[in-house]
Design an enzyme around this catalytic site. Structure first.
Site, mmCIF file in Angstrom:
data_model
loop_
_atom_site.group_PDB
_atom_site.id
_atom_site.type_symbol
_atom_site.label_atom_id
_atom_site.label_comp_id
_atom_site.label_asym_id
_atom_site.label_seq_id
_atom_site.Cartn_x
_atom_site.Cartn_y
_atom_site.Cartn_z
ATOM 1 N N SER A 9 51.744 -17.167 5.675
ATOM 2 C CA SER A 9 50.588 -18.028 5.898
ATOM 3 C C SER A 9 49.523 -17.730 4.856
ATOM 4 O O SER A 9 49.584 -16.717 4.153
ATOM 5 C CB SER A 9 50.029 -17.811 7.300
ATOM 6 O OG SER A 9 49.520 -16.500 7.435
ATOM 7 N N SER A 10 48.557 -18.620 4.765
ATOM 8 C CA SER A 10 47.470 -18.412 3.801
ATOM 9 C C SER A 10 46.708 -17.132 4.116
ATOM 10 O O SER A 10 46.276 -16.403 3.213
ATOM 11 C CB SER A 10 46.523 -19.607 3.807
ATOM 12 O OG SER A 10 47.219 -20.790 3.485
#
Length: 486
Positions: A9-10
Site C-alpha cells: 500500500s502507499s
C-alpha cells in the site's frame, strides 16, 4: 507461466521504501517467470492495474501458478479472495503463499484455504443475523424509518413537516412540505389521473427544465415526482397514518407484494383519510384497466422506442383527424394522422412541444436500417476465414497419435469415441455456416427499399423495429438520431 504478484500500500511504501523490493527479491528466489507489482490498497485490488493484468492472463490460460508472499498481498477482502479463488480454480491455476504455507496444488493447501473460506462465510452470516436483529428491534420499538415527502422524523416518530419550505412568487404565500403534499393529493382526487395531476401542479410551483453542464438537461427535484414515483408515494401507508415495514425486504429497489408488508396502524397524524385512500386505490385500479399509466401494450411500430432529445424522457403517441369537418359534412372516411410528443410536455416539465409524425419517424428508422444493412452486406461479401476450433484440432491430434499405436481393443474404443466427437463438432460448424447464410439473406432483404414498402405486414414491421432499433431521438419537430442494436 509461473507468475509472482507483489503488492504494497502507499502507506507501507512510505514507511519502508524497500518493502516492495524485499517482496520482489523473495518471489524471484522462487524461480518465477515474471513478477507483477502494485502500489495500491488491498481493499481496492480489483481496480489495481497489476491485479487486473494478472487476472487477464489467468483467463487467457497463460498462467499455471501464482506465487505471493502472504494471502493479504493478493487481497485483504475475504469475499474478494473467494471470488479470485473461484476464477483460479476454473482455469486450473495453483496459488502458493510462502508465509502462510498454502499451496493449492496439494490437498493440505486446499484444506487450509477452504477453512479460511468457511470462516469468511460464517462472518457474513453473523453480519446478516446482526442486521436482522437490529431491524427486528426497531420494529418492536415502532421506530419510524425513511419518512416520505411531507413528513419528518422526530423522536423516532413520523410527524408532519410544517416548517416553511418555499414561498410562491405569485402571492408571497409560504408552503410547507405537508401543505404541498396535501395540494398534490387534492389535485389527484380532482383530476383522477397521475399525469393530469402533475400537469396542474408543475406550473403552479414553477417547475421547469434547466440545463447543467455536468448532467445535461433535467428538472429540479425539490418537489418533482416522476409518474411512477408519484404513484408509489401516493400509495405509501405512511401517508395514511400507519407505520410500514418489509416493503423492500428483498434488498433491491423493487417493492414487495403489499400483502407481505408489515403494517402497524394509526401511529401518527395522517395526510390521507381512510375514505380517500380507498378512493385513490379505486382510481389507480381503473386507470390500469383502461390502459393508462403503466400499460405495456404496444400500439404502433415504434411504441416504446421514441425519446425526447431535450430531457431524454419517453415520448407518447398522439393522434388527430386531418379532415374532421369535411368528413362530417360529406360523409367521407376520416384521415387519421399519428404523432409522437415528449411526455413531460403534458406536465409542462419539458419545453419540447413540437410533435413528429409517425410516418416521418418510420421513414427515418427504415433509412437507418437500410444504410446499416448495406454496410453489413459489404462486410458479408468479404468474410474473414473462420479458424478451426482449438478443441477440434486437439481431437484430430489425439486421433493421429492413437492411429500410430499398435492394435488394442481399448485403443480402438478410444478412437471410435474421438471420431464421434469430431463428427459432432463438424456438424455444429455446418449449422453455423448455414445460419450465417440465412443471416446474409436477411441482410440483403433489409437493404432493399421495396422490402419495407411491399414485403412486410404491419405486425412484421413492428416486430423488426422492436428487434433492431434501440432508440429514436426526436427534437424540435424532427428526428435527431436513430440508435440501432445491430
Amino acid at each position: 507461466m509461473k507468475i509472482a504478484y507483489a503488492r504494497v500500500s502507499s502507506r507501507e511504501q512510505s514507511e519502508n521504501s524497500h518493502a516492495l523490493e524485499q517482496q520482489i527479491a523473495r518471489l524471484e528466489s522462487s524461480q518465477v517467470d515474471r513478477v507483477i507489482q502494485d502500489v495500491e490498497s488491498g481493499s481496492k485490488n480489483s481496480k489495481s492495474p497489476g491485479f487486473r493484468e494478472l487476472m487477464d492472463l489467468v483467463k487467457e490460460g497463460k498462467v499455471a501458478e501464482i506465487v505471493v508472499t502472504r494471502l493479504d498481498r493478493l487481497t485483504r477482502s475475504l469475499s474478494s479472495l473467494q471470488k479470485t479463488m473461484e476464477i483460479l480454480k476454473a482455469h486450473g491455476v495453483a496459488l502458493v503463499s510462502l508465509d502462510d504455507s498454502i499451496d493449492t496444488s496439494t490437498a493440505a493447501g486446499v484444506f487450509h484455504l477452504n477453512m479460511l473460506g468457511a470462516l469468511a462465510e460464517m462472518e457474513v452470516g453473523r453480519l446478516s443475523e446482526r442486521v436482522r436483529h437490529g431491524w427486528s428491534h426497531l420494529r418492536d420499538r415502532r421506530v419510524a424509518m425513511n419518512p416520505p415527502f411531507g413528513y419528518r422524523k422526530e423522536n423516532d416518530q413520523h410527524v408532519l413537516d410544517t416548517t416553511p419550505f418555499l414561498c410562491l412568487i405569485s402571492d408571497r404565500s409560504e408552503w410547507s412540505r405537508a401543505k404541498i403534499s396535501r395540494y398534490y393529493i387534492d389535485t389527484f382526487l380532482q383530476e383522477r389521473s397521475i399525469r393530469l395531476t402533475l400537469r396542474v401542479v408543475y406550473p403552479h410551483f414553477g417547475i421547469q427544465v434547466y440545463r447543467s453542464r455536468r448532467r445535461g438537461p433535467h428538472a429540479t427535484r425539490l418537489i418533482r415526482f416522476s409518474p411512477s414515483a408519484f404513484n408509489e408515494w401516493l400509495t405509501n401507508p405512511v401517508l395514511q397514518g400507519h407505520l410500514s415495514y418489509r416493503r423492500n425486504a428483498s434488498g433491491n429497489r423493487k417493492r414487495e407484494d403489499p400483502k407481505t408488508w408489515q403494517i402497524i396502524p394509526n401511529t401518527h397524524e395522517p395526510l390521507i383519510t381512510a375514505e380517500e385512500a380507498a378512493m385513490i386505490k379505486q382510481i389507480l385500479s381503473r386507470n390500469r384497466q383502461a390502459k393508462g399509466f403503466g400499460s405495456p401494450k404496444r400500439r404502433h411500430s415504434v411504441s416504446g422506442l421514441v425519446f425526447c432529445g431535450e430531457c431524454r424522457s419517453a415520448c407518447y403517441h398522439q393522434s388527430g383527424c386531418q379532415n374532421y369537418a369535411r368528413s362530417k359534412r360529406l360523409g367521407i372516411p376520416q384521415i387519421i394522422r399519428r404523432y409522437y410528443q415528449c411526455k413531460n410536455w403534458r406536465s409542462r416539465a419539458c419545453p419540447q412541444k413540437a410533435m413528429v409524425s409517425l410516418d416521418i419517424i418510420e421513414e427515418a428508422v427504415i433509412a437507418a436500417l437500410i444504410s446499416r444493412a448495406e454496410d453489413l452486406a459489404k462486410m458479408a461479401d468479404t468474410p474473414a476465414p473462420t479458424p478451426e476450433p482449438l478443441a477440434l484440432r486437439e481431437l484430430r491430434s489425439q486421433l493421429a497419435d492413437l492411429n500410430r499405436m499398435a492394435y488394442n481393443p481399448a485403443i480402438e474404443n478410444a478412437k471410435a469415441q474421438i471420431k464421434n466427437q469430431i463428427a459432432g463438432m463438424e456438424l455444429d460448424l455446418t449449422h453455423t455456416t448455414q445460419e450465417s447464410s440465412r443471416l446474409g439473406q436477411l441482410i440483403s432483404a433489409l437493404a432493399d427499399p421495396d422490402f419495407w414498402k411491399e414485403g412486410l405486414e404491419p405486425n412484421e414491421k413492428s416486430q423488426l423495429f422492436q428487434d433492431l432499433v434501440s432508440q429514436v431521438i426526436i427534437k424540435d419537430g424532427a428526428v435527431l438520431e436513430v440508435k440501432l442494436k445491430v
